[in-house]
Design a protein around this motif. Structure first.
Motif, PDB file in Angstrom:
ATOM      1  N   ILE A  25      -0.853  -1.216  -4.894  1.00  0.00           N
ATOM      2  CA  ILE A  25      -2.312  -1.185  -5.081  1.00  0.00           C
ATOM      3  C   ILE A  25      -2.919   0.200  -4.825  1.00  0.00           C
ATOM      4  N   HIS A  26      -2.179   1.089  -4.178  1.00  0.00           N
ATOM      5  CA  HIS A  26      -2.658   2.469  -3.994  1.00  0.00           C
ATOM      6  C   HIS A  26      -1.907   3.439  -4.894  1.00  0.00           C
TER       7      HIS A  26
ATOM      8  N   THR B  85       0.834  -1.204   0.000  1.00  0.00           N
ATOM      9  CA  THR B  85       0.000   0.000   0.000  1.00  0.00           C
ATOM     10  C   THR B  85       0.865   1.248   0.000  1.00  0.00           C
TER      11      THR B  85
ATOM     12  N   LEU C  13     -11.129  -1.425  -3.358  1.00  0.00           N
ATOM     13  CA  LEU C  13     -10.092  -1.858  -4.293  1.00  0.00           C
ATOM     14  C   LEU C  13     -10.674  -1.930  -5.696  1.00  0.00           C
TER      15      LEU C  13
ATOM     16  N   SER D 216      -9.598  -1.516   1.402  1.00  0.00           N
ATOM     17  CA  SER D 216      -9.402  -2.074   0.065  1.00  0.00           C
ATOM     18  C   SER D 216      -8.781  -3.459   0.115  1.00  0.00           C
ATOM     19  N   LEU D 217      -7.542  -3.552   0.584  1.00  0.00           N
ATOM     20  CA  LEU D 217      -6.870  -4.849   0.643  1.00  0.00           C
ATOM     21  C   LEU D 217      -7.529  -5.756   1.678  1.00  0.00           C
TER      22      LEU D 217
ATOM     23  N   TRP E 205      -7.643  -4.983  -9.740  1.00  0.00           N
ATOM     24  CA  TRP E 205      -6.770  -5.454  -8.676  1.00  0.00           C
ATOM     25  C   TRP E 205      -7.380  -6.647  -7.943  1.00  0.00           C
ATOM     26  N   LYS E 206      -8.685  -6.607  -7.722  1.00  0.00           N
ATOM     27  CA  LYS E 206      -9.344  -7.726  -7.032  1.00  0.00           C
ATOM     28  C   LYS E 206      -9.110  -9.035  -7.782  1.00  0.00           C
TER      29      LYS E 206
END
Length: 586
Positions: A184-185, A142, A202, A230-231, A206-207
């Motif tokens: 991911i961010h 992140t 998210l 998100s994660l 990415w998912k």
């Protein structure tokens, strides 16, 4: 019976389990999930530090009642519920939005200020070593910083695939040819996701990508607070069995996994483990996973890489200076700029550039002597002076003395050893001396393809053809596309083994790789002229070589010999034709 409490293991137990998985399950990989806590020892503030700083800024701006920052926070309206100074990390995105409302770019600039110029800590160095030396090559983070990629680059490891935007998630797949850093961010320079909606949700790509990834990779969570939705939302949405093995969540004293993380660990039968810190954990993990792990070896290799980079930079500058010696006025102006770009006579390299700027060899010689009088402990200046003496002044005895002095000051200088060995081998034919020097090169770097080929040449000159052949082949196996070594092997096959078929194969191989390699062209031309007796083909390759290097004495001498042979052949053919004509008349 379903457990209501997350399993907690000792650090020793976790390290032992990871080592067992690494050695016994070769289809199992580890993915490192990193948060801001991993970057703290690299002097980058954690999410909690930043949230508290920004909350303090808001208190300074907005509090008119004189309340403490903790009391004011509870009624500040940053979030709909209660917030305290201590729990600020849980509300990082809301605090960021409020602090930089109306000027989001200043928020990004604030992040850049905290992250620019920061060097990877020991933990990142060791993570890079694990990524390079094992099959565990995935980092999901992140963080906005570039510490993972920087650590890999600093230690000359394989460059990672950095996926820093959701538009690139198509490149994230379980089967990877190179290390992966999944940000991911987003990256610091790609509008990093800091707002509440972005951090809470998210992106769909990415998912899908991470769901596929975790089917093959066991997550090891380090320095991650688990405060974003998100994660954590993705991990919580995965079904039992969607993750390879069990999640291992590392936490520090006083910062246990938050409630949502506890729920995820319970769902996937994960483990939590208390660690002393990111650097300490990575040190112990590297000792378990990396073959022949040696901290000092990493330090020495890094130091050597830095020295080689600096040497290469200086050498290229020197070569440019010398190449401009007899050029146009613009090139001469460039030489002047280079000579003036280093403070005069304040370092050994300043003396080297001053010497290289001279066009008169006698003046060059005098500059080198003055430089060595000022810097008598500079192995580099002695080495460069030795090259000058052997190549320009043709003073071999003095050049050898300078090489000896250079190696007395820096015994393991690979370039100096190699140049000295070349001199005593090519000029003095002192094969035993050259052999000893190349043996030292091989002790310093046993898998150096050039050194192996050089050793093969020395053995060939001493008549040990079988052993010479084995060294040439070892070098070519390590670096099959090294053109210089291919040509040298072709020369060996032609000159010593009289194996003209294989020799021609290797000459052609060299020219396939580098059609404009002057040495390959010239040596192949010589082979065609004087071994294969293919005179027209030989002339074709000599012509190509002389276009590229018209002043080469070796090429000019070989070409002259070829033309002499061709003239004699023409005369002989003419006489034979006349004789045949007379016979026909009779």
């Amino acid at each position: 019976m379903i457990s209501t409490e997350v399993q907690e293991w000792t650090l020793e137990g976790v390290l032992d389990e990871l080592a067992r998985l690494d050695s016994s399950m070769h289809d199992r990989h580890f993915a490192f999930i990193l948060g801001s806590g991993a970057s703290f020892s690299s002097n980058i503030p954690t999410g909690k530090d930043l949230a508290q700083r920004w909350l303090t800024d808001l208190h300074l701006r907005e509090c008119r009642s004189g309340e403490s920052v903790n009391d004011w926070s509870k009624t500040s309206g940053v979030i709909s519920g209660n917030i305290t100074f201590e729990t600020a990390a849980e509300f990082y995105p809301q605090i960021f939005e409020r602090r930089f409302r109306g000027d989001r770019e200043s928020g990004y600039a604030e992040l850049e200020k905290h992250m620019d110029g920061k060097s990877p800590s020991l933990g990142y160095t060791l993570l890079a070593e694990i990524i390079q030396e094992t099959r565990h090559k995935v980092v999901v983070t992140t963080n906005f910083d570039n510490l993972v990629a920087d650590a890999l680059s600093m230690h000359a490891h394989q460059s990672p695939l950095v996926v820093a935007h959701e538009s690139l998630v198509g490149f994230v797949r379980p089967q990877l040819r190179r290390p992966l850093v999944a940000k991911i961010h987003r990256d610091l320079y790609f509008n990093p996701i800091n707002d509440h909606d972005g951090v809470s949700n998210l992106e769909e790509g990415w998912k899908n990508a991470l769901k596929k990834l975790f089917q093959y990779f066991t997550p090891i969570v380090v320095g991650y607070g688990g405060n974003d939705g998100s994660l954590m939302g993705l991990l919580n949405s995965l079904e039992l069995g969607d993750i390879a093995g069990r999640i291992i969540w590392c936490y520090r004293e006083g910062s246990p996994p938050p409630k949502l993380a506890q729920e995820v660990l319970l769902k996937h039968d994960g483990i939590k483990v208390k660690i002393p810190g990111f650097d300490e954990f990575m040190l112990q993990l590297a000792a378990k996973l990396v073959p022949d792990f040696d901290l000092n070896r990493i330090a020495e290799r890094t130091e050597d890489l830095g020295k080689k980079s600096a040497d290469r930079y200086r050498r290229q500058a020197d070569q440019l200076m010398k190449a401009l010696a007899k050029g146009t006025q613009d090139q001469l102006n460039t030489r002047q700029v280079m000579a003036q770009s280093v403070k005069p006579r304040e370092s050994w390299w300043a003396w080297e550039l001053e010497a290289a700027a001279q066009t008169d060899p006698d003046k060059q010689d005098e500059v080198y002597k003055q430089g060595l009088a000022q810097f008598p402990e500079s192995s580099e200046l002695f080495y460069n002076y030795a090259l000058f003496l052997s190549d320009k002044k043709l003073d071999i005895a003095s050049a050898k003395a300078m090489y000896e002095k250079s190696l007395e000051l820096e015994p393991d200088d690979y370039d100096a050893i190699q140049a000295y060995a070349e001199l005593v081998f090519r000029h003095d034919k002192d094969y035993e001396k050259a052999k000893g020097l190349v043996q030292k090169m091989l002790r310093l770097d046993p898998d150096n393809a050039d050194a192996l080929a050089f050793y093969g040449s020395i053995l060939a000159a001493q008549g040990d053809l079988v052993e010479a052949d084995s060294y040439f082949r070892r070098g070519l196996k390590l670096d099959p596309d090294r053109v210089g070594n291919i040509v040298e092997y072709a020369d060996f096959l032609s000159d010593y083994r009289k194996n003209y078929t294989d020799a021609e194969f290797f000459y052609k191989r060299a020219l396939e790789l580098e059609p404009g390699n002057v040495t390959a062209l010239g040596n192949y031309a010589s082979f065609l002229a004087f071994q294969s007796k293919k005179l027209k083909e030989a002339k074709f390759f000599y012509d190509r070589a002389l276009i590229l290097a018209p002043e080469s004495p070796l090429l000019k001498d070989g070409y002259k010999m070829l033309l002499d042979v061709m003239r004699k052949e023409k005369v002989r053919a003419g006489r034979a034709s006349k004789a045949q004509h007379k016979d026909n008349e009779v």
